[in-house]
Design a protein around this motif. Structure first.
Motif, PDB file in Angstrom:
ATOM      1  N   SER A 199       0.626  -1.309   0.049  1.00  0.00           N
ATOM      2  CA  SER A 199       0.127   0.119   0.395  1.00  0.00           C
ATOM      3  C   SER A 199       0.351   0.838  -0.321  1.00  0.00           C
ATOM      4  O   SER A 199       0.084   2.539  -0.311  1.00  0.00           O
ATOM      5  N   ASN A 200       2.427   1.459   0.212  1.00  0.00           N
ATOM      6  CA  ASN A 200       3.003   2.171   0.287  1.00  0.00           C
ATOM      7  C   ASN A 200       3.487   2.769  -1.521  1.00  0.00           C
ATOM      8  O   ASN A 200       5.038   3.764  -1.218  1.00  0.00           O
ATOM      9  N   GLY A 203       5.239   3.689  -4.715  1.00  0.00           N
ATOM     10  CA  GLY A 203       4.697   4.631  -5.597  1.00  0.00           C
ATOM     11  C   GLY A 203       4.592   6.306  -4.820  1.00  0.00           C
ATOM     12  O   GLY A 203       4.617   6.279  -3.745  1.00  0.00           O
ATOM     13  N   ASN A 204       3.662   7.030  -5.588  1.00  0.00           N
ATOM     14  CA  ASN A 204       3.304   7.738  -5.439  1.00  0.00           C
ATOM     15  C   ASN A 204       2.483   8.879  -3.775  1.00  0.00           C
ATOM     16  O   ASN A 204       1.635   9.604  -3.938  1.00  0.00           O
ATOM     17  N   GLY A 205       1.923   7.370  -3.589  1.00  0.00           N
ATOM     18  CA  GLY A 205       0.676   7.003  -2.728  1.00  0.00           C
ATOM     19  C   GLY A 205      -1.086   7.579  -2.944  1.00  0.00           C
ATOM     20  O   GLY A 205      -1.994   7.814  -2.961  1.00  0.00           O
ATOM     21  N   ASP A 206      -1.205   6.995  -4.581  1.00  0.00           N
ATOM     22  CA  ASP A 206      -2.130   6.582  -5.163  1.00  0.00           C
ATOM     23  C   ASP A 206      -2.931   5.420  -5.739  1.00  0.00           C
ATOM     24  O   ASP A 206      -3.097   4.655  -6.453  1.00  0.00           O
ATOM     25  N   PHE A 207      -1.982   4.440  -4.655  1.00  0.00           N
ATOM     26  CA  PHE A 207      -2.191   3.095  -4.898  1.00  0.00           C
ATOM     27  C   PHE A 207      -3.680   2.734  -4.054  1.00  0.00           C
ATOM     28  O   PHE A 207      -4.287   3.505  -3.107  1.00  0.00           O
ATOM     29  N   SER A 208      -4.671   2.402  -5.080  1.00  0.00           N
ATOM     30  CA  SER A 208      -6.131   1.967  -4.986  1.00  0.00           C
ATOM     31  C   SER A 208      -5.977   0.069  -4.907  1.00  0.00           C
ATOM     32  O   SER A 208      -6.174   0.246  -6.454  1.00  0.00           O
ATOM     33  N   VAL A 265       2.860  -0.546  -9.683  1.00  0.00           N
ATOM     34  CA  VAL A 265       2.907   0.281  -8.981  1.00  0.00           C
ATOM     35  C   VAL A 265       3.554   0.907  -8.220  1.00  0.00           C
ATOM     36  O   VAL A 265       3.825   1.778  -7.103  1.00  0.00           O
ATOM     37  N   ASN A 267       7.396   3.507  -8.174  1.00  0.00           N
ATOM     38  CA  ASN A 267       8.189   4.311  -8.644  1.00  0.00           C
ATOM     39  C   ASN A 267       9.622   4.435  -9.851  1.00  0.00           C
ATOM     40  O   ASN A 267       9.263   4.316 -10.719  1.00  0.00           O
ATOM     41  N   ASP A 310       7.615  11.352  -4.080  1.00  0.00           N
ATOM     42  CA  ASP A 310       7.051  12.283  -4.932  1.00  0.00           C
ATOM     43  C   ASP A 310       8.054  11.587  -6.113  1.00  0.00           C
ATOM     44  O   ASP A 310       6.991  12.553  -7.512  1.00  0.00           O
ATOM     45  N   ARG A 349      -3.023   1.690 -18.109  1.00  0.00           N
ATOM     46  CA  ARG A 349      -3.254   2.470 -16.776  1.00  0.00           C
ATOM     47  C   ARG A 349      -4.811   1.666 -17.184  1.00  0.00           C
ATOM     48  O   ARG A 349      -5.499   1.536 -17.801  1.00  0.00           O
TER      49      ARG A 349
END
Length: 308
Positions: free
Chosen positions: A9-10, A12-17, A81, A83, A157, A307
């Motif tokens: 869940s952490n 990438g840039n915090g936009d994981f869904s 997902v 960086n 980010d 995507r």
């Protein structure tokens, strides 16, 4: 269709869904078991019966899970997902879930090889690379700072830019070291600023060190930067990583690397200290087992990135 999904869940840039992934899989009638990659009893979860497994995360999550399941027969799909996504980029993977499922049904699979480092009674598996010199020096400083609670944690980010900047800074104090090297029986000994035994094309902050690397072949690709090549390294780091050429020499394709020299190196994104004994050889080869990967995009025989 039973799927075991491991996610970070952490990443990438915090936009994981997670909800978006599960919704799409449910639309295909999949029965999904879910596990956070940092939770306890991960090994027990990976032993659960399934048709295939999905890893949703960055390179660190992929490396962790693949090393745990390399001797299992279950196919894997990677949803990049993170960086850098070096492994997914080297495999030309997208994150289009519809196509993952379609390719699983049609048995469109590829191999993901792993590298293996052996030293005395130690063995380490790697997906991206093992190496000495610049990247190891910088990674060690970053991790040391984290251990001492210094504020060197990369911004969520822009971890890639952070990594490139740190490598450029590290060049200022970088000194060459002598290594005894034999690759497929040929002598490459000398003084080097940076050595990498590459399994993937990309490593670190999306550095395209081995553009000709193929995860389906029987070779490792060795990157070597010698004494006096600080300027060439800097130009490479700050240049266009999409290009397949640079001022640095091409990588060498080999099956076995024997090396003696510095005992501190990196294995993927971890620092390993093999000790002060420089008399024993380090052997680097491909691991005999491989992982089956489900491609995540395939349209009319052409690969593409999409995507979900």
């Amino acid at each position: 269709m039973k799927i075991n999904l491991v996610y970070n869940s952490n990443a990438g840039n915090g936009d994981f869904s997670l909800a978006a992934i599960l919704e799409e899989l449910n639309q295909h009638g999949a029965k999904v078991n879910v596990k956070e990659s940092h939770e306890d009893n991960l090994g027990l979860f990976l032993d659960k019966d399934c048709d295939f497994m999905i890893i949703a995360g960055g390179d660190g999550t992929v490396e962790k899970i693949v090393k745990m399941v390399v001797n299992k027969s279950v196919p894997l799909a990677i949803l990049p997902v993170g960086n850098a996504n070096n492994i997914a980029n080297s495999l030309d993977l997208g994150d289009y879930l519809d196509q993952v499922i379609q390719n699983w049904k049609e048995n469109r699979l590829e191999c993901l090889s792993l590298g293996s480092l052996a030293y005395k009674n130690q063995r380490h598996l790697f997906l991206e690379s093992v190496g000495w010199g610049l990247f190891t020096d910088v990674l060690r400083k970053i991790k040391s700072g984290k251990d001492k609670d210094k504020k060197v944690t990369p911004p969520v980010d822009d971890k890639v830019t952070f990594g490139l900047e740190k490598l450029e800074e590290g060049l200022v104090e970088l000194q060459p070291a002598f290594f005894e090297i034999k690759m497929d029986g040929k002598d490459y000994s000398g003084e080097y600023l940076w050595l990498e035994a590459m399994n993937t094309q990309f490593m670190g902050p999306q550095l395209n060190l081995a553009p000709e690397a193929d995860l389906n072949d029987v070779f490792l690709d060795v990157f070597m930067a010698k004494r006096g090549e600080h300027t060439k390294i800097r130009e490479f780091i700050t240049g266009d990583q999409s290009k397949k050429t640079s001022g640095l020499r091409p990588t060498v394709k080999v099956k076995e690397i024997m090396i003696r020299g510095e005992g501190i190196l990196h294995v993927d994104d971890e620092i390993v200290d093999l000790g002060a004994d420089k008399t024993a050889w380090i052997s680097i080869t491909l691991h005999p087992e491989f992982v089956r990967i489900i491609k995540s995009s395939w349209f009319g025989g052409m690969m593409t990135q999409m995507r979900f």
